[in-house]
Motif scaffolding. Structure first.
Motif, PDB file in Angstrom:
ATOM      1  N   ASP A   1     -26.887  13.451   7.343  1.00 42.05           N
ATOM      2  CA  ASP A   1     -25.733  12.803   6.714  1.00 42.05           C
ATOM      3  C   ASP A   1     -24.465  13.434   7.271  1.00 42.05           C
ATOM      4  OD1 ASP A   1     -24.699  10.903   4.635  1.00 42.05           O
ATOM      5  OD2 ASP A   1     -23.741  12.741   3.955  1.00 42.05           O
ATOM      6  N   THR A   2     -23.442  12.612   7.382  1.00 36.82           N
ATOM      7  CA  THR A   2     -22.142  13.090   7.865  1.00 36.82           C
ATOM      8  C   THR A   2     -21.063  12.760   6.847  1.00 36.82           C
ATOM      9  OG1 THR A   2     -21.635  10.999   8.989  1.00 36.82           O
ATOM     10  CG2 THR A   2     -22.782  12.678  10.275  1.00 36.82           C
ATOM     11  N   GLU A   3     -20.033  13.581   6.830  1.00 33.60           N
ATOM     12  CA  GLU A   3     -18.786  13.262   6.140  1.00 33.60           C
ATOM     13  C   GLU A   3     -17.728  13.277   7.235  1.00 33.60           C
ATOM     14  OE1 GLU A   3     -18.885  12.185   3.109  1.00 33.60           O
ATOM     15  OE2 GLU A   3     -20.960  12.807   2.806  1.00 33.60           O
ATOM     16  N   THR A   4     -16.804  12.316   7.149  1.00 34.72           N
ATOM     17  CA  THR A   4     -15.922  12.084   8.290  1.00 34.72           C
ATOM     18  C   THR A   4     -14.461  11.922   7.886  1.00 34.72           C
ATOM     19  OG1 THR A   4     -16.099   9.673   8.217  1.00 34.72           O
ATOM     20  CG2 THR A   4     -17.836  10.865   9.412  1.00 34.72           C
TER      21      THR A   4
ATOM     22  N   ARG B   1     -14.395  10.887  12.906  1.00 31.80           N
ATOM     23  CA  ARG B   1     -14.742  12.178  13.502  1.00 31.80           C
ATOM     24  C   ARG B   1     -15.394  13.041  12.431  1.00 31.80           C
ATOM     25  NH1 ARG B   1     -12.506  12.833  18.650  1.00 31.80           N
ATOM     26  NH2 ARG B   1     -14.088  14.465  18.746  1.00 31.80           N
ATOM     27  N   LEU B   2     -16.249  13.900  12.875  1.00 25.23           N
ATOM     28  CA  LEU B   2     -17.081  14.713  12.008  1.00 25.23           C
ATOM     29  C   LEU B   2     -16.289  15.828  11.332  1.00 25.23           C
ATOM     30  CD1 LEU B   2     -20.112  14.854  11.349  1.00 25.23           C
ATOM     31  CD2 LEU B   2     -20.384  16.350  13.316  1.00 25.23           C
ATOM     32  N   ILE B   3     -16.472  15.959  10.014  1.00 25.57           N
ATOM     33  CA  ILE B   3     -15.906  17.113   9.313  1.00 25.57           C
ATOM     34  C   ILE B   3     -16.983  17.880   8.542  1.00 25.57           C
ATOM     35  CG2 ILE B   3     -13.545  16.262   9.203  1.00 25.57           C
ATOM     36  CD1 ILE B   3     -13.996  15.414   6.346  1.00 25.57           C
ATOM     37  N   GLU B   4     -18.087  17.203   8.213  1.00 23.68           N
ATOM     38  CA  GLU B   4     -19.235  17.897   7.627  1.00 23.68           C
ATOM     39  C   GLU B   4     -20.506  17.269   8.182  1.00 23.68           C
ATOM     40  OE1 GLU B   4     -21.444  19.051   3.423  1.00 23.68           O
ATOM     41  OE2 GLU B   4     -19.820  17.597   3.385  1.00 23.68           O
ATOM     42  N   LEU B   5     -21.448  18.120   8.506  1.00 31.84           N
ATOM     43  CA  LEU B   5     -22.745  17.685   8.998  1.00 31.84           C
ATOM     44  C   LEU B   5     -23.817  18.406   8.196  1.00 31.84           C
ATOM     45  CD1 LEU B   5     -24.581  16.352  11.208  1.00 31.84           C
ATOM     46  CD2 LEU B   5     -24.301  18.487  12.498  1.00 31.84           C
TER      47      LEU B   5
ATOM     48  N   PRO C   1     -11.390  18.619  12.294  1.00 32.82           N
ATOM     49  CA  PRO C   1     -11.364  17.419  13.138  1.00 32.82           C
ATOM     50  C   PRO C   1     -10.130  17.394  14.040  1.00 32.82           C
ATOM     51  CG  PRO C   1     -10.564  16.877  10.963  1.00 32.82           C
ATOM     52  CD  PRO C   1     -11.003  18.321  10.911  1.00 32.82           C
ATOM     53  N   PRO C   2     -10.220  16.677  15.157  1.00 34.07           N
ATOM     54  CA  PRO C   2      -9.079  16.571  16.061  1.00 34.07           C
ATOM     55  C   PRO C   2      -8.033  15.548  15.600  1.00 34.07           C
ATOM     56  CG  PRO C   2     -10.934  15.368  16.954  1.00 34.07           C
ATOM     57  CD  PRO C   2     -11.428  16.044  15.704  1.00 34.07           C
ATOM     58  N   ILE C   3      -8.327  14.839  14.503  1.00 34.36           N
ATOM     59  CA  ILE C   3      -7.401  13.840  13.962  1.00 34.36           C
ATOM     60  C   ILE C   3      -7.255  14.047  12.461  1.00 34.36           C
ATOM     61  CG2 ILE C   3      -7.938  12.135  15.755  1.00 34.36           C
ATOM     62  CD1 ILE C   3      -9.723  10.697  13.677  1.00 34.36           C
ATOM     63  N   GLU C   4      -6.285  13.392  11.890  1.00 32.09           N
ATOM     64  CA  GLU C   4      -6.054  13.485  10.447  1.00 32.09           C
ATOM     65  C   GLU C   4      -7.195  12.838   9.657  1.00 32.09           C
ATOM     66  OE1 GLU C   4      -3.510  15.005   8.652  1.00 32.09           O
ATOM     67  OE2 GLU C   4      -3.056  15.863  10.608  1.00 32.09           O
ATOM     68  N   ILE C   5      -7.363  13.289   8.421  1.00 35.63           N
ATOM     69  CA  ILE C   5      -8.355  12.698   7.525  1.00 35.63           C
ATOM     70  C   ILE C   5      -7.664  11.609   6.708  1.00 35.63           C
ATOM     71  CG2 ILE C   5      -9.957  13.129   5.619  1.00 35.63           C
ATOM     72  CD1 ILE C   5     -10.065  16.076   6.583  1.00 35.63           C
ATOM     73  N   HIS C   6      -8.233  10.422   6.712  1.00 38.16           N
ATOM     74  CA  HIS C   6      -7.662   9.311   5.957  1.00 38.16           C
ATOM     75  C   HIS C   6      -7.730   9.631   4.460  1.00 38.16           C
ATOM     76  CE1 HIS C   6      -7.106   5.300   4.277  1.00 38.16           C
ATOM     77  NE2 HIS C   6      -6.555   4.984   5.446  1.00 38.16           N
ATOM     78  N   PRO C   7      -6.674   9.309   3.696  1.00 41.40           N
ATOM     79  CA  PRO C   7      -6.675   9.596   2.256  1.00 41.40           C
ATOM     80  C   PRO C   7      -7.871   9.006   1.493  1.00 41.40           C
ATOM     81  CG  PRO C   7      -4.484   8.936   2.980  1.00 41.40           C
ATOM     82  CD  PRO C   7      -5.397   8.727   4.141  1.00 41.40           C
TER      83      PRO C   7
ATOM     84  N   ALA D   1     -13.155  10.151  -1.283  1.00 39.21           N
ATOM     85  CA  ALA D   1     -14.612  10.028  -1.396  1.00 39.21           C
ATOM     86  C   ALA D   1     -15.305  11.389  -1.375  1.00 39.21           C
ATOM     87  CB  ALA D   1     -15.162   9.148  -0.274  1.00 39.21           C
ATOM     88  N   HIS D   2     -14.958  12.253  -0.396  1.00 43.71           N
ATOM     89  CA  HIS D   2     -15.698  13.507  -0.239  1.00 43.71           C
ATOM     90  C   HIS D   2     -14.947  14.745  -0.680  1.00 43.71           C
ATOM     91  CE1 HIS D   2     -13.346  13.886   3.390  1.00 43.71           C
ATOM     92  NE2 HIS D   2     -14.014  12.928   4.011  1.00 43.71           N
ATOM     93  N   GLY D   3     -13.648  14.612  -0.927  1.00 41.20           N
ATOM     94  CA  GLY D   3     -12.869  15.737  -1.447  1.00 41.20           C
ATOM     95  C   GLY D   3     -12.421  16.750  -0.411  1.00 41.20           C
ATOM     96  N   LEU D   4     -12.659  16.504   0.859  1.00 41.41           N
ATOM     97  CA  LEU D   4     -12.288  17.461   1.901  1.00 41.41           C
ATOM     98  C   LEU D   4     -10.909  17.135   2.474  1.00 41.41           C
ATOM     99  CD1 LEU D   4     -15.734  17.610   3.723  1.00 41.41           C
ATOM    100  CD2 LEU D   4     -14.756  19.349   2.214  1.00 41.41           C
ATOM    101  N   THR D   5     -10.108  18.162   2.662  1.00 35.70           N
ATOM    102  CA  THR D   5      -8.772  17.995   3.226  1.00 35.70           C
ATOM    103  C   THR D   5      -8.668  18.781   4.533  1.00 35.70           C
ATOM    104  OG1 THR D   5      -7.839  19.938   2.129  1.00 35.70           O
ATOM    105  CG2 THR D   5      -7.771  17.835   0.898  1.00 35.70           C
ATOM    106  N   ILE D   6      -7.674  18.448   5.322  1.00 37.72           N
ATOM    107  CA  ILE D   6      -7.450  19.142   6.591  1.00 37.72           C
ATOM    108  C   ILE D   6      -7.153  20.615   6.345  1.00 37.72           C
ATOM    109  CG2 ILE D   6      -4.976  18.697   6.881  1.00 37.72           C
ATOM    110  CD1 ILE D   6      -7.554  18.220   9.650  1.00 37.72           C
ATOM    111  N   ASP D   7      -6.459  20.940   5.242  1.00 41.56           N
ATOM    112  CA  ASP D   7      -6.161  22.341   4.916  1.00 41.56           C
ATOM    113  C   ASP D   7      -7.437  23.132   4.639  1.00 41.56           C
ATOM    114  OD1 ASP D   7      -3.453  21.902   5.224  1.00 41.56           O
ATOM    115  OD2 ASP D   7      -3.092  21.561   3.078  1.00 41.56           O
ATOM    116  N   MET D   8      -8.408  22.514   3.994  1.00 40.78           N
ATOM    117  CA  MET D   8      -9.673  23.180   3.689  1.00 40.78           C
ATOM    118  C   MET D   8     -10.455  23.500   4.962  1.00 40.78           C
ATOM    119  SD  MET D   8     -10.751  20.736   0.504  1.00 40.78           S
ATOM    120  CE  MET D   8     -12.317  21.484   0.110  1.00 40.78           C
ATOM    121  N   LEU D   9     -10.233  22.725   6.002  1.00 40.77           N
ATOM    122  CA  LEU D   9     -10.993  22.864   7.246  1.00 40.77           C
ATOM    123  C   LEU D   9     -10.218  23.596   8.336  1.00 40.77           C
ATOM    124  CD1 LEU D   9     -12.293  19.195   7.174  1.00 40.77           C
ATOM    125  CD2 LEU D   9     -13.582  21.250   6.527  1.00 40.77           C
ATOM    126  N   GLU D  10      -9.030  24.076   8.013  1.00 34.90           N
ATOM    127  CA  GLU D  10      -8.125  24.676   8.992  1.00 34.90           C
ATOM    128  C   GLU D  10      -8.767  25.800   9.795  1.00 34.90           C
ATOM    129  OE1 GLU D  10      -4.953  24.996  11.334  1.00 34.90           O
ATOM    130  OE2 GLU D  10      -5.149  23.472   9.774  1.00 34.90           O
TER     131      GLU D  10
END
Length: 178
Positions: free
Chosen positions: A7-10, A17-21, A38-44, A49-58
């Protein structure tokens, strides 16, 4: 047949683009899970849906930077990918430079086995089978655990009704080759 449950979260639906695998191999009880910047922004709507933000993945590596990418490619070459909405997860993996050779879509499988269900979403099927797992809905690790358990429960139910030969035939016919 060896299965790779994944499963992926994107970042969203457009050019995802992949943010969780998360994945689990065959009958192993363990689940691999990793997060990626991810190399691009996460759509709101994806964040909703998954609760992940770009700040969490920094501070996470990009998927391109991890050595596990080669291991996952080797698994994709030797195992049958099992995913809920195979077309989407396949596109995500391909956007990350991986090649999927064969797979089974559990949405399509569920539609064949349960044509009268209102819908065939993973969470609906989780309720149907009364699946209890650690991990929340729309998290890679939670969804891959549900996916694997659901696949095995569908197998057990179908084998009981139609026999193991019929299940294996259904699975062979359900494999998509790319």
């Amino acid at each position: 047949m060896e299965f790779l449950f994944l499963d992926t979260e994107t970042t969203g639906l457009q050019g995802p683009r992949l943010i969780e695998l998360a994945y689990s191999v065959g009958d192993d009880v363990g689940v691999f899970q990793a997060f990626f910047k991810p190399p691009i922004e996460i759509h709101p709507m994806a964040t909703k849906a998954h609760g992940l933000t770009i700040d969490m993945l920094e501070h996470c590596p990009s998927f391109q930077e991890v050595p596990d990418k080669a291991k996952l490619q080797a698994l994709l070459e030797t195992h049958i990918l099992v995913a809920h909405n195979l077309r989407y997860d396949k596109s995500v993996l391909e956007n990350e430079g991986l090649k999927v050779h064969q797979g089974i879509c559990t949405v399509q499988l569920a539609k064949q086995l349960y044509p009268l269900h209102l819908n065939h979403q993973l969470q609906t099927l989780k309720q149907h089978f009364k699946i209890e797992v650690m991990g929340s809905a729309h998290s890679g690790i939670g969804d891959v655990r549900v996916l694997k358990k659901m696949f095995h429960l569908m197998r057990a139910e179908h084998e009981e009704k139609a026999g193991i030969i019929m299940w294996e035939d259904l699975i062979r016919r359900s494999i998509q080759y790319f």
